[in-house]
Design an enzyme around this catalytic site. Structure first.
Site, mmCIF file in Angstrom:
data_model
loop_
_atom_site.group_PDB
_atom_site.id
_atom_site.type_symbol
_atom_site.label_atom_id
_atom_site.label_comp_id
_atom_site.label_asym_id
_atom_site.label_seq_id
_atom_site.Cartn_x
_atom_site.Cartn_y
_atom_site.Cartn_z
ATOM 1 N N TRP A 1 0.863 -1.189 0.000
ATOM 2 C CA TRP A 1 0.000 0.000 0.000
ATOM 3 C C TRP A 1 0.902 1.243 0.000
ATOM 4 O O TRP A 1 1.858 1.307 0.785
ATOM 5 C CB TRP A 1 -0.889 -0.052 1.250
ATOM 6 C CG TRP A 1 -1.837 1.084 1.405
ATOM 7 C CD1 TRP A 1 -2.667 1.606 0.447
ATOM 8 C CD2 TRP A 1 -2.097 1.831 2.601
ATOM 9 N NE1 TRP A 1 -3.412 2.622 0.979
ATOM 10 C CE2 TRP A 1 -3.085 2.782 2.288
ATOM 11 C CE3 TRP A 1 -1.586 1.785 3.897
ATOM 12 C CZ2 TRP A 1 -3.575 3.683 3.230
ATOM 13 C CZ3 TRP A 1 -2.083 2.677 4.841
ATOM 14 C CH2 TRP A 1 -3.059 3.617 4.511
ATOM 15 N N LYS B 1 -12.995 -0.335 6.219
ATOM 16 C CA LYS B 1 -13.616 -1.046 5.099
ATOM 17 C C LYS B 1 -14.644 -2.067 5.556
ATOM 18 O O LYS B 1 -15.740 -2.120 5.038
ATOM 19 C CB LYS B 1 -12.539 -1.762 4.271
ATOM 20 C CG LYS B 1 -11.721 -0.812 3.445
ATOM 21 C CD LYS B 1 -10.278 -1.099 3.692
ATOM 22 C CE LYS B 1 -9.406 0.109 3.708
ATOM 23 N NZ LYS B 1 -9.129 0.681 2.442
ATOM 24 N N ASP C 1 -0.647 -5.431 9.281
ATOM 25 C CA ASP C 1 -1.635 -4.430 8.905
ATOM 26 C C ASP C 1 -2.879 -5.209 8.501
ATOM 27 O O ASP C 1 -2.862 -5.960 7.523
ATOM 28 C CB ASP C 1 -1.112 -3.591 7.733
ATOM 29 C CG ASP C 1 -2.116 -2.522 7.316
ATOM 30 O OD1 ASP C 1 -3.253 -2.558 7.809
ATOM 31 O OD2 ASP C 1 -1.756 -1.662 6.495
HETATM 32 C C1 LIG Z 1 -3.219 -2.160 3.613
HETATM 33 C C2 LIG Z 1 -3.973 -0.955 4.110
HETATM 34 N N1 LIG Z 1 -3.782 -0.512 5.356
HETATM 35 C C3 LIG Z 1 -4.445 0.558 5.844
HETATM 36 C C4 LIG Z 1 -5.361 1.231 5.051
HETATM 37 C C5 LIG Z 1 -6.064 2.428 5.620
HETATM 38 O O1 LIG Z 1 -6.790 2.164 6.746
HETATM 39 P P1 LIG Z 1 -7.448 3.396 7.519
HETATM 40 O O2 LIG Z 1 -8.386 4.061 6.563
HETATM 41 O O3 LIG Z 1 -8.134 2.821 8.681
HETATM 42 O O4 LIG Z 1 -6.323 4.315 7.870
HETATM 43 C C6 LIG Z 1 -5.567 0.811 3.726
HETATM 44 C C7 LIG Z 1 -6.441 1.474 2.766
HETATM 45 O O5 LIG Z 1 -6.921 2.508 2.781
HETATM 46 C C8 LIG Z 1 -4.862 -0.303 3.257
HETATM 47 O O6 LIG Z 1 -5.052 -0.755 2.005
#
Ligand SMILES: Cc1ncc(COP(=O)(O)O)c(C=O)c1O
Length: 323
Positions: free
Chosen positions: A52, A169, A133
């Site tokens: 990401w 999500k 993550d």
């Molecule tokens: C692998 C990953 N980690 C974290 C996030 C973001 O999470 P948050 O919106 O809770 O910060 C995303 C996508 O937005 C993601 O794809």
């Protein structure tokens, strides 16, 4: 000047961050960053290649030096498991290793349970610190438990790990910023000390967290009817994504689109790393008005049955005309 803020001058770049940005741009193998006043050893954090896009930025801003390990093999559009084992095996003991708990973003490629077992053994034998993550729990397989297997495997062996978990999500709470950082420590005494350090970080950062989103999550998790309803909805979402994968794969097969497209049904979660290149993506946007990131990643969640033929036509044309 119409704007009330017309006289506001450009703020100078953060002098410390500026040094780090320049350091990161420098391709020299002998480079050394002495700008950031953060204690570090030569161990640092290892993130998958690719990952990401925010990961390198988040960890760089945290003062860690970011290295990558091989993860995706473009030739098979699957996992480069050998490369992963080699790179993490060669990393200095005690390195932090970022792992996507499930539904790897952007590739949609996850290790199998057997491969997770080997990854766990390697990380533990090297004394690496796993940092999960978990942003898509429930989206990969439709089951919260199946998607948590990787994390639970590491927790079960009694070793330490960190998990950053997002409800953005899987509960549709993007704007509410709901998540949790869990740090599993070997003893209660260590945990108390680690918690005290987290409080030091939190206090000047956000001080006290917003409560609304967290209350929604807590209400659902505590009420068995709501919890079960959420699980049914999650499964329906995951099944719809899996069905989109099959529909797209079938449409490309029916058209005889050149190439092996089986990765569309093998990959998991919200994203498919199609293998389309930047030119092909640009062609599809220009001629077919289909938008996606230039690395060829498509969000299966954005697709529906009616649009599958249009997407298949576009991929077919892109592959046969621009390759
Ligand atoms: C692998 C990953 N980690 C974290 C996030 C973001 O999470 P948050 O919106 O809770 O910060 C995303 C996508 O937005 C993601 O794809």
């Amino acid at each position: 000047m119409d704007s009330v803020f017309g006289n506001v001058v450009q703020a100078p770049e953060d002098p410390i961050l500026g040094v780090t940005v320049a350091y990161n741009k420098d391709p020299s193998p002998i480079k050394l960053n002495l700008g950031v006043g953060a204690y570090r050893t030569e161990h640092t954090i290892y993130i998958p290649q690719p990952t990401w896009g925010n990961h390198p930025k988040v960890f760089m801003m945290a003062g860690l030096s970011v290295k990558s390990y091989r993860y995706y093999d473009p030739a098979t559009r699957g996992l480069d498991f050998q490369g992963l084992l080699e790179d993490l095996g060669a990393a200095p003991s005690g390195a932090i290793v970022l792992l996507h708990a499930c539904a790897h973003n952007p590739t949609g490629v996850d290790p199998t349970v057997e491969q997770w077992k080997q990854i766990r053994q390697l990380l533990r034998s090297k004394g690496h610190l796993p940092f999960f993550d978990s942003a898509y729990q429930g989206f990969a397989s439709g089951s919260l438990d199946a998607d948590a297997q990787s994390v639970r495997m590491f927790v079960a062996d009694g070793g330490e790990c960190l998990t950053a978990q997002s409800f953005a999500k899987n509960m549709g709470l993007y704007g509410e910023r709901v998540g949790a950082l869990s740090i599993v420590c070997k003893t209660a005494d260590v945990a108390t000390k680690v918690e005290s350090q987290l409080k030091l970080v939190i206090r000047p950062m956000y001080s006290s967290p917003p409560i609304h989103g967290a209350s929604i999550v807590a209400t659902i998790l505590k009420d068995s009817d709501m919890y079960n309803e959420w699980k049914v909805e999650l499964k329906a979402m995951a099944d719809r994504i899996i069905s989109m994968r099959h529909q797209l794969f079938d449409a490309l097969s029916a058209k005889g689109t050149p190439g092996d497209w089986s990765h569309i049904i093998k990959q998991i979660g919200m994203f498919t790393f199609t293998g389309l290149n930047g030119d092909q993506v640009a062609f599809m946007t220009k001629e077919y008005h289909i938008y996606m990131t230039s690395d060829g990643r498509i969000s299966m969640a954005g697709l529906n049955s009616k649009k599958v033929p249009h997407l298949a036509d576009a991929i077919h044309a892109a592959v046969t005309r621009t390759s």
